[in-house]
Design a protein around this motif. Structure first.
Motif, PDB file in Angstrom:
ATOM      1  N   UNK A 192       0.841  -1.193   0.000  1.00 38.54           N
ATOM      2  CA  UNK A 192       0.000   0.000   0.000  1.00 38.54           C
ATOM      3  C   UNK A 192       0.876   1.242   0.000  1.00 38.54           C
ATOM      4  N   UNK A 193       0.253   2.376  -0.311  1.00 37.34           N
ATOM      5  CA  UNK A 193       0.983   3.633  -0.330  1.00 37.34           C
ATOM      6  C   UNK A 193       0.249   4.662   0.514  1.00 37.34           C
ATOM      7  N   UNK A 194       0.995   5.655   0.988  1.00 34.63           N
ATOM      8  CA  UNK A 194       0.473   6.702   1.850  1.00 34.63           C
ATOM      9  C   UNK A 194       0.200   7.942   1.013  1.00 34.63           C
ATOM     10  N   UNK A 195      -0.983   8.544   1.204  1.00 33.91           N
ATOM     11  CA  UNK A 195      -1.282   9.755   0.441  1.00 33.91           C
ATOM     12  C   UNK A 195      -2.538  10.436   0.917  1.00 33.91           C
ATOM     13  N   UNK A 200      -7.149   9.187  -3.061  1.00 38.84           N
ATOM     14  CA  UNK A 200      -7.421   7.758  -2.887  1.00 38.84           C
ATOM     15  C   UNK A 200      -8.883   7.441  -3.189  1.00 38.84           C
ATOM     16  N   UNK A 201      -9.815   8.335  -2.798  1.00 36.80           N
ATOM     17  CA  UNK A 201     -11.234   8.114  -3.068  1.00 36.80           C
ATOM     18  C   UNK A 201     -11.506   8.142  -4.563  1.00 36.80           C
ATOM     19  N   UNK A 208      -9.212   1.753  -9.463  1.00 41.36           N
ATOM     20  CA  UNK A 208      -7.761   1.661  -9.619  1.00 41.36           C
ATOM     21  C   UNK A 208      -7.035   1.400  -8.304  1.00 41.36           C
ATOM     22  N   UNK A 209      -7.747   1.420  -7.195  1.00 42.52           N
ATOM     23  CA  UNK A 209      -7.116   1.144  -5.912  1.00 42.52           C
ATOM     24  C   UNK A 209      -8.196   0.779  -4.907  1.00 42.52           C
ATOM     25  N   UNK A 228      -3.676   3.144   0.567  1.00 40.09           N
ATOM     26  CA  UNK A 228      -4.424   2.462  -0.487  1.00 40.09           C
ATOM     27  C   UNK A 228      -3.493   1.548  -1.255  1.00 40.09           C
ATOM     28  N   UNK A 229      -4.039   0.507  -1.830  1.00 41.69           N
ATOM     29  CA  UNK A 229      -3.230  -0.494  -2.525  1.00 41.69           C
ATOM     30  C   UNK A 229      -2.506   0.138  -3.714  1.00 41.69           C
ATOM     31  N   UNK A 230      -1.273  -0.296  -3.893  1.00 40.12           N
ATOM     32  CA  UNK A 230      -0.468   0.260  -4.982  1.00 40.12           C
ATOM     33  C   UNK A 230       0.605  -0.734  -5.379  1.00 40.12           C
TER      34      UNK A 230
END
Length: 337
Positions: A192-195, A200-201, A208-209, A228-230
């Motif tokens: 996952x990635x932080x943002x 993300x929504x 896409x995630x 969120x998944x990445x």
């Protein structure tokens, strides 16, 4: 006459003894094999090289920047800072030769500091990750020209802020590797990635995630960040610019100008930037705006300014997608050893 003859005989005997003694010394003097070492001293972009050799008669230098010399002890000025390998080949009268080399770090440029020593054995880029220790320079700010504090009560981010106050400790896991040839690699240890949560929504709505975790309500009154998944893409690249006037869409109160078709922008003059054109790659914080400002960089630390859209109202167009930045995060990254 006899006295003169005796004197001449004495002088001849002394000279003979001296010659014989010298010959014996020459015969006993060791012959050193051909060898070479390099001594060097650096002053700015100028390097003074010294060849410490035995039995050498010829010296050939390659300074690693396309220039050479046949002087024994040359002085060379490099046109650009960076990492170089300088080599010396020493040869004797019989045609034997020996080679030595030395690695140099000459007035390292920001690009060299970002990507690391590409001349080192086993070079595999230079890897950075978000520093959980933070510093007094790590802040949440507005995306205005002066990068004013978003909240006057939060002067800087304390140690472990994303874990302690957002519950998103995973923000500190991702690693970002920059290579000298312009290639780029990301490692998301937990997938996952932080943002920013708005971005993300939007991605989740597009399929896409998937948002796996959110945080920020306790601090901001509503969730502002998300995991969120990445899955990082292969063959990603980056573009580093040492100085440019960088403009980014922003909300009207922060704008310093307008670009067609009437989009408010803020311009940061003469800044270093990292961009990932035509790619989903990013560094640090995943959001609509992937281009970041490099505020400071050293061999072990760099500070980046990353822009976020934290309000759905700041998405002013869906096709093309135009999201105005509302916030910036100034964060410190450390080298992963």
């Amino acid at each position: 006459m006899k006295r003169k003859l005796k004197f001449l005989i004495l002088i001849f005997s002394i000279l003979t003894m001296c010659v014989l003694s010298s010959c014996k010394e020459d015969e006993s003097r060791p012959t050193f094999p051909l060898s070479a070492e390099i001594f060097h001293s650096v002053a700015g972009k100028q390097v003074a090289f010294t060849a410490l050799t035995h039995s050498a008669e010829n010296w050939t230098w390659d300074f690693g920047d396309g220039n050479t010399s046949t002087e024994k002890n040359p002085v060379h000025v490099y046109e650009e800072g960076g990492y170089y390998v300088a080599s010396l080949t020493a040869s004797d009268g019989a045609g034997n030769s020996v080679a030595k080399e030395v690695n140099l770090a000459i007035e390292l440029t920001p690009y060299a500091l970002l990507t690391g020593d590409h001349t080192a054995d086993g070079y595999n880029g230079k890897t950075w990750k978000l520093a959980a220790s933070h510093s007094v320079n790590d802040k949440l700010v507005n995306s205005d020209a002066s990068l004013s504090l978003m909240d006057e009560d939060i002067e800087y981010l304390p140690t472990g802020a994303f874990d302690l106050y957002l519950g998103l400790a995973e923000a500190y896991n991702d690693e970002f590797t920059f290579y000298y040839d312009g290639s780029y690699r990301q490692n998301t240890t937990d997938g996952s990635s932080f943002g920013g949560i708005v971005y993300a929504i939007v991605l989740q709505q597009l399929g896409l995630t998937t948002i796996t975790k959110t945080g920020g309500e306790a601090v901001f009154g509503a969730d502002a960040f998300a995991l969120s998944t990445y899955t990082p893409k292969d063959n990603a690249t980056f573009v580093f610019t040492e100085s440019e006037d960088f403009s980014i869409p922003t909300i009207p109160p922060f704008a310093t100008g307008v670009q067609p078709p009437g989009i408010p922008i803020v311009t940061y003059p003469g800044v270093m930037t990292i961009d990932f054109p035509g790619s989903t790659a990013f560094v640090g914080v995943r959001d609509f705006h992937r281009k970041v400002i490099v505020q400071e960089i050293t061999d072990n630390s760099m500070r980046l300014i990353m822009f976020l859209t934290m309000s759905p109202d700041a998405i002013v167009s869906q096709d093309p997608l135009i999201a105005l930045s509302t916030t910036a995060m100034i964060l410190t990254f450390s080298v992963v050893n």
